[in-house]
Design a protein around this motif. Structure first.
Motif, short mmCIF file in Angstrom:
data_model
loop_
_atom_site.label_atom_id
_atom_site.label_comp_id
_atom_site.label_asym_id
_atom_site.label_seq_id
_atom_site.Cartn_x
_atom_site.Cartn_y
_atom_site.Cartn_z
N THR A 147 0.85 -1.19 0.00
CA THR A 147 0.00 0.00 0.00
C THR A 147 0.89 1.24 0.00
N LEU A 148 0.31 2.35 -0.40
CA LEU A 148 1.03 3.62 -0.40
C LEU A 148 0.60 4.46 0.79
N ALA A 149 1.54 5.07 1.43
CA ALA A 149 1.25 5.99 2.54
C ALA A 149 1.95 7.31 2.26
N PRO A 150 1.29 8.42 2.47
CA PRO A 150 1.93 9.72 2.19
C PRO A 150 3.02 10.03 3.19
N ASP A 151 4.05 10.71 2.73
CA ASP A 151 5.08 11.23 3.60
C ASP A 151 4.54 12.53 4.19
N LEU A 152 4.09 12.48 5.42
CA LEU A 152 3.40 13.62 6.03
C LEU A 152 4.28 14.84 6.15
N SER A 153 5.60 14.63 6.13
CA SER A 153 6.50 15.79 6.23
C SER A 153 6.45 16.65 4.97
N ALA A 154 5.87 16.11 3.89
CA ALA A 154 5.79 16.85 2.63
C ALA A 154 4.55 17.75 2.58
N TYR A 155 3.69 17.64 3.58
CA TYR A 155 2.42 18.37 3.57
C TYR A 155 2.36 19.37 4.71
N GLU A 156 1.87 20.53 4.43
CA GLU A 156 1.53 21.49 5.48
C GLU A 156 0.25 21.05 6.17
N MET A 157 -0.68 20.50 5.36
CA MET A 157 -1.96 20.01 5.88
C MET A 157 -2.47 18.92 4.95
N ILE A 158 -2.95 17.83 5.52
CA ILE A 158 -3.58 16.79 4.71
C ILE A 158 -4.64 16.09 5.55
N HIS A 159 -5.84 15.99 4.99
CA HIS A 159 -6.95 15.32 5.65
C HIS A 159 -7.75 14.56 4.59
N THR A 160 -8.32 13.45 4.98
CA THR A 160 -9.18 12.68 4.07
C THR A 160 -10.49 12.35 4.79
N LEU A 161 -11.54 12.20 4.01
CA LEU A 161 -12.83 11.80 4.57
C LEU A 161 -13.64 11.08 3.52
N GLU A 162 -14.54 10.24 3.98
CA GLU A 162 -15.38 9.46 3.09
C GLU A 162 -16.79 10.03 3.07
N ALA A 163 -17.47 9.82 1.94
CA ALA A 163 -18.87 10.22 1.79
C ALA A 163 -19.73 8.96 1.73
N PRO A 164 -21.05 9.09 1.93
CA PRO A 164 -21.93 7.91 1.86
C PRO A 164 -21.82 7.20 0.51
N TRP A 165 -21.66 8.00 -0.56
CA TRP A 165 -21.45 7.48 -1.91
C TRP A 165 -20.33 8.28 -2.55
N PRO A 166 -19.69 7.73 -3.56
CA PRO A 166 -18.65 8.51 -4.25
C PRO A 166 -19.20 9.83 -4.77
N CYS A 167 -18.39 10.86 -4.69
CA CYS A 167 -18.74 12.17 -5.24
C CYS A 167 -17.69 12.50 -6.30
N LEU A 168 -18.11 12.53 -7.56
CA LEU A 168 -17.17 12.72 -8.65
C LEU A 168 -17.04 14.19 -9.03
N SER A 169 -17.79 15.05 -8.35
CA SER A 169 -17.69 16.49 -8.61
C SER A 169 -17.94 17.25 -7.32
N SER A 170 -17.18 18.30 -7.12
CA SER A 170 -17.33 19.14 -5.93
C SER A 170 -16.93 20.56 -6.29
N ASP A 171 -17.18 21.48 -5.37
CA ASP A 171 -16.74 22.86 -5.56
C ASP A 171 -16.57 23.49 -4.19
N ILE A 172 -15.70 24.48 -4.12
CA ILE A 172 -15.42 25.18 -2.87
C ILE A 172 -16.28 26.45 -2.80
N VAL A 173 -16.81 26.73 -1.62
CA VAL A 173 -17.66 27.90 -1.40
C VAL A 173 -16.82 28.98 -0.70
N ARG A 174 -16.79 30.18 -1.27
CA ARG A 174 -16.12 31.29 -0.59
C ARG A 174 -16.85 31.62 0.70
N ASP A 175 -16.11 32.08 1.70
CA ASP A 175 -16.69 32.38 3.00
C ASP A 175 -16.29 33.79 3.44
#
Length: 421
Positions: free
Chosen positions: A20-48
């Motif tokens: 398996t592949l695991a990320p080298d966390l030292s290469a990231y300032e921030m990294i997070h993952t999360l799962e959805a109930p079903w795959p989401c093949l499209s998303s967009d970011i909302v300005r705040d």
């Protein structure tokens, strides 16, 4: 420099059984993952309203996504309005923390995901967000989503109350507010994947393209009602895969198609025909992105894994819409990816940085400012077939889309079959 001649290149080399592949966390300032109930093949970011150029942690991100439920379970599809908070940065060994940082418990808190869902009756092919400006300083902007469904419908929802739900105590969302404010039927039952809101029409102007090669424009009037032009823009010989409005000209947009062309249009054309058409690939052109900093630069990504950058000043129109003279050549082209390009997006403030996602399960970052005649830049540590412009490779299974956060420098949100990252 000591070089590992057997460097594992994500997207090129295959994992052995059990690996398996695991990320080298030292290469990231921030990294997070999360799962959805079903795959989401499209998303967009909302300005705040949390401010621009944010560099402090933990971070907060608002986003939307549409699900792809399994066949026979289409009724479980939904439009997800999300707030991701307490997104901490990575711990770095050897870094000295200030007393203030050491006392900040929020910095290391677990991430929090809050969602408010809107029921949909079909899978989402593409979703995009638009925000109409605030009427007053005390009033939140009207936030609209356009969701192109597998059924051929395009639904526009007002998710302003859903966003308020996260941050305003006592806010409720009624069943009526979950209903679309407008449903487009001009595509009939023909599905599509191309959706884009104009950045230069504050009230809202939307383009949608379908698998029959038709493009429709829909305008939101000042009173909040919508009017769809029933006459399509036509000229593509196959499906329209991507649409983008010009970042600098209100009446101009570009389209990419599985016929291998990119076309540039002027919505004022009574004939509804393209002004310029250029064959940019012998395969499907899946995605394109218009630079917001240098508006004559356009990036494209194709089914053969090539992505390229074009100088639109070299595209000269002729009477029939095709480019005159010899076929233009890209100012840059890369064949690093060996599977179809699924997403390409310019950095919002740096016109040399591009994010690219591909079917080889990788999300790559590129710096086009790297000079090939610079000996240091040409050094790829002995790893073959790696362009010096390649900055970063991130592994993400079935990645489909990637978007830069417009208010958090260097932050990318991606979605695919394995969830969000």
């Amino acid at each position: 420099m000591d070089v590992d001649q057997d460097t594992f290149i994500v997207g090129r080399h295959k994992l052995s059984p059990g690996e398996t592949l695991a990320p080298d966390l030292s290469a990231y300032e921030m990294i997070h993952t999360l799962e959805a109930p079903w795959p989401c093949l499209s998303s967009d970011i909302v300005r705040d309203n949390l401010g621009d150029d944010r560099k402090s942690y933990p971070a907060t991100v608002y986003a939307v996504a549409g699900t792809q439920a399994a066949r026979g379970r289409e009724k479980e599809n939904e439009l997800m309005v999300m707030k991701l908070s307490s997104l901490s940065r990575m711990d770095r060994e050897g870094e000295e923390e200030s007393d203030e940082e050491e006392d900040d418990d929020d910095e290391n808190a677990d991430p929090i995901l809050e969602t408010k869902s809107i029921p949909l009756n079909s899978c989402t092919n593409r979703i995009r967000v638009h925000q109409a400006p605030q009427a007053t300083a005390a009033k939140s902007p009207t936030t609209l989503t356009a969701t192109m469904l597998e059924s051929g419908q395009v639904m526009i929802h007002d998710i302003t109350p859903h966003l308020s739900y996260f941050d305003t105590p006592g806010t409720t969302v009624s069943p009526q507010q979950n209903k679309p404010v407008y449903t487009m039927g001009v595509h009939k039952k023909t599905e599509g994947y191309a959706v884009d809101w104009s950045p230069l029409h504050p009230s809202g102007r939307l383009l949608t393209g379908d698998n029959d090669g038709k493009i429709f424009a829909t305008t939101r009037k000042d009173d909040g009602t919508f009017v769809a032009d029933s006459t399509p823009f036509t000229g593509h010989a196959s499906s329209v895969e991507e649409l983008q409005w010009s970042p600098s000209e209100r009446q101009v947009f570009a389209s990419a198609s599985s016929d291998g062309t990119v076309k540039v249009w002027d919505v004022r054309s009574k004939a509804h025909k393209p002004a310029v058409s250029v064959q940019v690939s012998s395969t499907d052109v899946n995605v394109l992105s218009w630079s917001h900093q240098t508006s004559h630069l356009l990036a494209t990504g194709a089914d053969d894994g090539q992505w390229a950058v074009w100088d639109l000043r070299q595209w000269k129109p002729s009477a029939n819409g095709s480019a005159t003279g010899s076929t233009p050549t890209p100012v840059a082209a890369f064949n690093f990816h060996k599977e179809q390009i699924t997403s390409v997006e310019w950095h919002p403030t740096d016109d040399s940085i591009v994010a690219v996602a591909a079917g080889d399960n990788t999300l790559t970052l590129w710096d086009l400012a790297v000079e090939l005649d610079d000996e240091e830049s040409r050094d790829t540590a002995g790893v073959k077939d790696v362009p010096p412009q390649l900055l970063f490779v991130h592994y993400m299974e079935q990645v489909k889309e990637a978007h830069w956060h417009p208010q958090i420098p260097g932050t990318v949100m991606a979605t695919g079959g394995s969830g969000f990252g």
